[in-house]
Design an enzyme around this catalytic site. Structure first.
Site: not given
Lengths: 245, 245
Positions: A30, A57, A70, A86-87
């Site tokens: 990801c 999941k 993720v 939230e990256s």
């Protein structure tokens, strides 16, 4: 190197020692989770990686990540085991919380805001990338949108005249766009040699890519183009092979 | 109150005195631009408002805003007349640059990140709101998604036990979600009385709404539900009436 087996439906929640170390819920391929690995590694913050099968999941995962997505970063030392999602929010948090090693933003609020705008504008490239990678017939799409999305960054870095967007070391912008730049080299394995950056048009970004490949944080989580291409092919076929490594 | 005529194709670029005052490119009914008005007004930062007809933009506008969108904030006192875009990036910039009056985030990086997650999660409500407002046949849609998106905020504010999400005064989360909460009261004019928040289900948010309506910054840019409903109807009909005020 962490164990990259991805937990799935039926997998028990892993138990860790009460060591106060951050837990990053991730998926090995990801690119959004990749951003958080890069920032944690750049700042030399220790963490446990827990890889999640996103198609099936584990039952307990929605209780960990409120979005069921993720990356999710569990701050085990904080009250109520706070979990961030939230990256970009996670990476901004890490830069504020751990400013000593590898500060990633300019100190000036205007320059910082300008970096964030360039991070958000990269979505144009990301969208073109996924349109291509997940399309049934990628050859029919051409690559105009893909390269148009990169030109802003070629021009920007040329104007700055620095090795990295962050100056003499990678900054937030470098790390936030890197996951897709690393995956760019998968395209030629999937779709043929013409998916390569032309040195005439993207000379500055190509030099940047070579420097990024030598960066310690980039090397920590790096996978080569062939492996990314193999994963993308499995995803396109609807059978994402999370545990291929 | 600024002049709310919206500049359009053929309008010359307005000339301002060399006063160093920020210029906000906006649209009077745009909720994203509304966010920036709220933060500027809360912090008592003077600014010139320049309203843009988004269907027929002035020819010079893409040179000002790299995305051709509003809001765009021109920092005339900075080198190269820097222009910031993206409502959240602009508001975060203003809070960093002008921390003295009305600081809008908690100082603790974790609490700050948690506020940002709640701002981003509000997109669920925003998406449901637009789906309804712009749908040909809104009555057919129902309101399940709309209310589901608000429940997180009802619960959150109840748990905090404070008047505002920001505590005793509105904070970033209050101001970032307010533009759509103000517009919620348009729904009953457009679609009937059943589009009202139930005091049993949303008692905490209803009290919060009444308090927000008394906030100075909210009052500066407030429009009532009837006016919002009239604008939305014009937009749904494909003839957005920017200059109705």
């Amino acid at each position: 190197m962490s164990d990259t087996e991805h937990l799935t439906t039926g997998s028990p929640k892993p138990v860790f020692p009460d060591d106060g170390i951050l837990k990053l819920y991730s998926m090995r391929f990801c690119p959004y989770a990749h951003r958080v690995h890069l920032v944690l590694d750049a700042k030399k913050i220790p963490y446990h990686s827990i890889y999640i099968n996103l198609r099936e999941k584990p039952e307990w995962f929605p209780q960990v990540s409120s979005s069921s997505k993720v990356p999710a970063l569990e701050l085990v030392a904080e009250p109520k085991n706070s979990v961030l999602i939230e990256s970009l929010i996670i990476c901004d948090y890490l830069d504020e919380k751990y400013p000593e090693v590898a500060p990633l933003y300019p100190k000036d609020p205007l320059k910082k805001a300008q970096e964030k705008i360039l991070v958000v504008r990269f979505d144009q490239f990301i969208n073109a990338f996924y349109k291509l990678v997940l399309h049934d017939n990628p050859a029919s799409l051409g690559d105009t949108d893909l390269y148009a999305g990169l030109e802003t960054y070629e021009e920007e870095l040329k104007q700055r005249g620095t090795e990295f967007f962050g100056g003499t070391a990678p900054g937030m912008l470098d790390y936030m766009i890197w996951p897709w730049c690393e995956r760019f080299s998968a395209l030629k394995f999937s779709f043929g040699d013409h998916f390569d950056l032309s040195p005439e048009r993207f000379g500055t970004l190509l030099k940047w890519r070579d420097l990024m490949l030598k960066d310690r944080a980039v090397k920590c989580f790096y996978l080569d183009g062939k492996i990314h291409a193999k994963y993308m092919a499995s995803r396109r076929a609807g059978t994402a092979d999370y545990n291929m490594l």
